[in-house]
Design an enzyme around this catalytic site. Structure first.
Site, PDB file in Angstrom:
ATOM      1  N   PHE A   1     -64.319 -12.192  16.821  1.00 47.18           N
ATOM      2  CA  PHE A   1     -65.043 -13.069  16.214  1.00 47.18           C
ATOM      3  C   PHE A   1     -66.290 -13.157  17.001  1.00 47.18           C
ATOM      4  O   PHE A   1     -66.238 -13.745  18.293  1.00 47.18           O
ATOM      5  CB  PHE A   1     -64.651 -14.279  15.932  1.00 47.18           C
ATOM      6  CG  PHE A   1     -65.383 -15.220  15.173  1.00 47.18           C
ATOM      7  CD1 PHE A   1     -65.853 -15.033  13.712  1.00 47.18           C
ATOM      8  CD2 PHE A   1     -65.943 -16.407  15.736  1.00 47.18           C
ATOM      9  CE1 PHE A   1     -66.572 -15.828  13.117  1.00 47.18           C
ATOM     10  CE2 PHE A   1     -66.770 -17.225  15.182  1.00 47.18           C
ATOM     11  CZ  PHE A   1     -67.147 -17.105  13.867  1.00 47.18           C
ATOM     12  N   ALA A   2     -67.593 -12.962  16.527  1.00 48.14           N
ATOM     13  CA  ALA A   2     -68.802 -12.828  17.499  1.00 48.14           C
ATOM     14  C   ALA A   2     -69.870 -13.478  17.062  1.00 48.14           C
ATOM     15  O   ALA A   2     -70.663 -13.125  16.166  1.00 48.14           O
ATOM     16  CB  ALA A   2     -69.362 -11.385  17.785  1.00 48.14           C
TER      17      ALA A   2
ATOM     18  N   THR B   1     -71.037 -16.474  19.621  1.00 56.36           N
ATOM     19  CA  THR B   1     -71.656 -17.160  20.416  1.00 56.36           C
ATOM     20  C   THR B   1     -72.924 -16.161  21.225  1.00 56.36           C
ATOM     21  O   THR B   1     -72.361 -14.916  21.627  1.00 56.36           O
ATOM     22  CB  THR B   1     -70.674 -17.694  21.745  1.00 56.36           C
ATOM     23  OG1 THR B   1     -69.886 -18.450  21.227  1.00 56.36           O
ATOM     24  CG2 THR B   1     -71.280 -18.163  22.848  1.00 56.36           C
TER      25      THR B   1
ATOM     26  N   GLY C   1     -74.826 -21.376  21.485  1.00 58.63           N
ATOM     27  CA  GLY C   1     -73.118 -21.677  21.517  1.00 58.63           C
ATOM     28  C   GLY C   1     -72.600 -22.844  20.709  1.00 58.63           C
ATOM     29  O   GLY C   1     -72.717 -22.647  19.765  1.00 58.63           O
ATOM     30  N   SER C   2     -73.371 -24.139  21.249  1.00 62.03           N
ATOM     31  CA  SER C   2     -72.711 -25.230  20.580  1.00 62.03           C
ATOM     32  C   SER C   2     -73.817 -25.261  19.417  1.00 62.03           C
ATOM     33  O   SER C   2     -73.630 -25.808  18.338  1.00 62.03           O
ATOM     34  CB  SER C   2     -72.914 -26.591  21.120  1.00 62.03           C
ATOM     35  OG  SER C   2     -71.814 -26.754  22.112  1.00 62.03           O
TER      36      SER C   2
ATOM     37  N   GLU D   1     -64.219 -22.182  20.831  1.00 65.16           N
ATOM     38  CA  GLU D   1     -63.862 -22.380  19.094  1.00 65.16           C
ATOM     39  C   GLU D   1     -64.582 -23.903  18.893  1.00 65.16           C
ATOM     40  O   GLU D   1     -64.118 -24.513  17.963  1.00 65.16           O
ATOM     41  CB  GLU D   1     -62.387 -22.194  18.684  1.00 65.16           C
ATOM     42  CG  GLU D   1     -62.036 -20.874  18.879  1.00 65.16           C
ATOM     43  CD  GLU D   1     -60.842 -20.513  18.225  1.00 65.16           C
ATOM     44  OE1 GLU D   1     -60.721 -21.120  17.133  1.00 65.16           O
ATOM     45  OE2 GLU D   1     -60.225 -19.644  18.583  1.00 65.16           O
ATOM     46  N   GLY D   2     -65.647 -24.263  19.546  1.00 65.96           N
ATOM     47  CA  GLY D   2     -66.306 -25.602  19.373  1.00 65.96           C
ATOM     48  C   GLY D   2     -65.553 -26.579  20.410  1.00 65.96           C
ATOM     49  O   GLY D   2     -64.480 -26.857  20.421  1.00 65.96           O
TER      50      GLY D   2
ATOM     51  N   SER E   1     -65.155 -30.118  22.765  1.00 68.83           N
ATOM     52  CA  SER E   1     -64.827 -31.602  22.531  1.00 68.83           C
ATOM     53  C   SER E   1     -65.928 -32.172  21.791  1.00 68.83           C
ATOM     54  O   SER E   1     -65.853 -33.060  20.682  1.00 68.83           O
ATOM     55  CB  SER E   1     -64.107 -32.197  23.340  1.00 68.83           C
ATOM     56  OG  SER E   1     -62.991 -31.602  23.855  1.00 68.83           O
TER      57      SER E   1
END
Length: 382
Positions: free
Chosen positions: A123-124, A126, A131-132, A363-364, A366
């Protein structure tokens, strides 16, 4: 809510546990030292159907629901996290988008080979500037005739060196912000695509992350995944779906750390008694066990909600946040309980401690999960 496993899942669970304990654990230190998963382990994983957990039976997969999948992830999580990540990234974000969003022709073309592990998924999303802030993508896709031409750079892409099929997010209309992002199915063999530098990481040895470079990469128009302009929505769906599975893998690692810790504290003696008899150690063990049990209940509740077709945006974010934080706390206590042994690289506790750290980021982060949770709460309390 019924978290009882079917007979089929119980049989699979035992098979996976036996495989993990006898085959993967036997080469865990080899994986760590060589930064490579032996091909024999990959082939055995293929034979067991572990690459097809998320893929429906009519495309060659096992077609397991989320509760059943989490039961297997829990077993897979109890070993080297590099191996766990290879399987988890493929059966999670690497294939879920194609399973849920692809048209029939795309499913027939890609899923059978992905189910057998002959073609690995990744899965691409970022990028260096995204990113966030996933809406700040710079990779572009311009439609030219019967193709889209992709240009840009992705980084930190898990399974990049092993994968053959990539779910790629790119901007098709820069004026529309999040609504101008489209998702594509990109094959490694497409002209203009290449894998760039492999990133050296603190942990997750054997699981490789790397750059993806798109230089006038030609992607057939029929490889648009879903609807043009729905890529950001697609990305959120794919990531949310995978969060219960990620928590289950964390849960498996936590349980393994507790198992190792219980063995150690009953064998190791200080002041004439096993160290479990010392209250400070006993309290750490108790705290580990409580958090693991809470994570187990939360994981299977969210998995059940997914199987019931319920909306889980908030709950999945909560679970991802809680699961990763628990893993880090349990790993920290496991090192402390083991003392000096826990800090030595020849002992697996040190490895789990390093591997746990990324779970609060990938994957996200915190912090992003907290934003999602707060955003959903604001909607609920209007």
């Amino acid at each position: 809510m019924d978290f009882n496993f079917s007979e089929e899942i119980l049989v699979l669970k035992k098979s996976v546990r036996d495989f993990i304990q006898t085959e993967v654990e036997a080469v865990a230190m080899q994986i760590e030292k060589e930064d490579h998963i032996p091909e024999r382990i990959i082939e055995l994983s293929r034979e067991m159907g572990l690459f097809g957990l998320s893929i429906p039976e009519n495309y060659g997969g096992l077609g397991i629901g989320m509760v059943g999948k989490c039961a297997l992830y829990e077993e897979i999580g109890a070993t080297h996290n590099g191996y766990t990540t290879l399987i988890g990234a493929h059966t999670g974000i690497g294939t879920v988008g194609i399973v849920e969003l692809a048209n029939e022709n795309q499913k027939k073309k890609y899923l059978p080979d992905m189910a057998t592990g002959q073609r690995i998924g990744a899965f691409a999303l970022t990028e260096p500037s995204a990113g966030s802030n996933a809406t700040n993508l710079k990779t572009t896709a311009v439609k030219k005739g019967d193709k889209y031409i992709l240009n840009g750079l992705k980084h930190y892409i898990t399974n990049a060196t092993e994968a053959d099929i990539f779910t790629v997010m790119a901007v098709t209309d820069s004026e529309k912000g999040a609504k101008g992002i489209t998702s594509f199915i990109v094959e490694k063999s497409f002209p203009g695509f290449q894998v760039g530098a492999v990133e050296e990481k603190m942990g997750l040895k054997g699981s490789h992350s790397a750059e993806l470079i798109f230089e006038n990469c030609e992607v057939p128009i029929e490889n648009v995944l879903g609807t043009e302009g729905q890529g950001y929505v697609n990305a959120l769906k794919i990531l949310a779906n995978g969060r219960a599975g990620l928590a289950a893998r964390n849960l498996g690692s936590c349980q393994h750390l507790l198992d190792m810790s219980m063995k150690y504290v009953q064998e190791r003696e200080q002041f004439g008694v096993p160290i479990i008899e010392h209250q400070a150690v006993a309290h750490m063990i108790a705290e580990m066990a409580v958090e693991i049990e809470a994570l187990r209940s939360f994981t299977y509740r969210v998995a059940w909600m997914v199987d019931e077709g319920m909306k889980v945006i908030k709950e999945a974010a909560m679970l991802k946040l809680y699961g990763s934080e628990v893993y880090n706390r349990v790993a920290d206590k496991a090192v402390q309980v083991h003392g000096g042994v826990g800090y030595i690289s020849d002992y697996p506790v040190e490895r789990f401690f390093r591997d746990a750290r990324i779970t609060r980021i990938y994957e996200g982060t915190s912090e992003i999960q907290k934003n999602i949770i707060a955003g959903q709460l604001k909607k609920e309390y209007r």
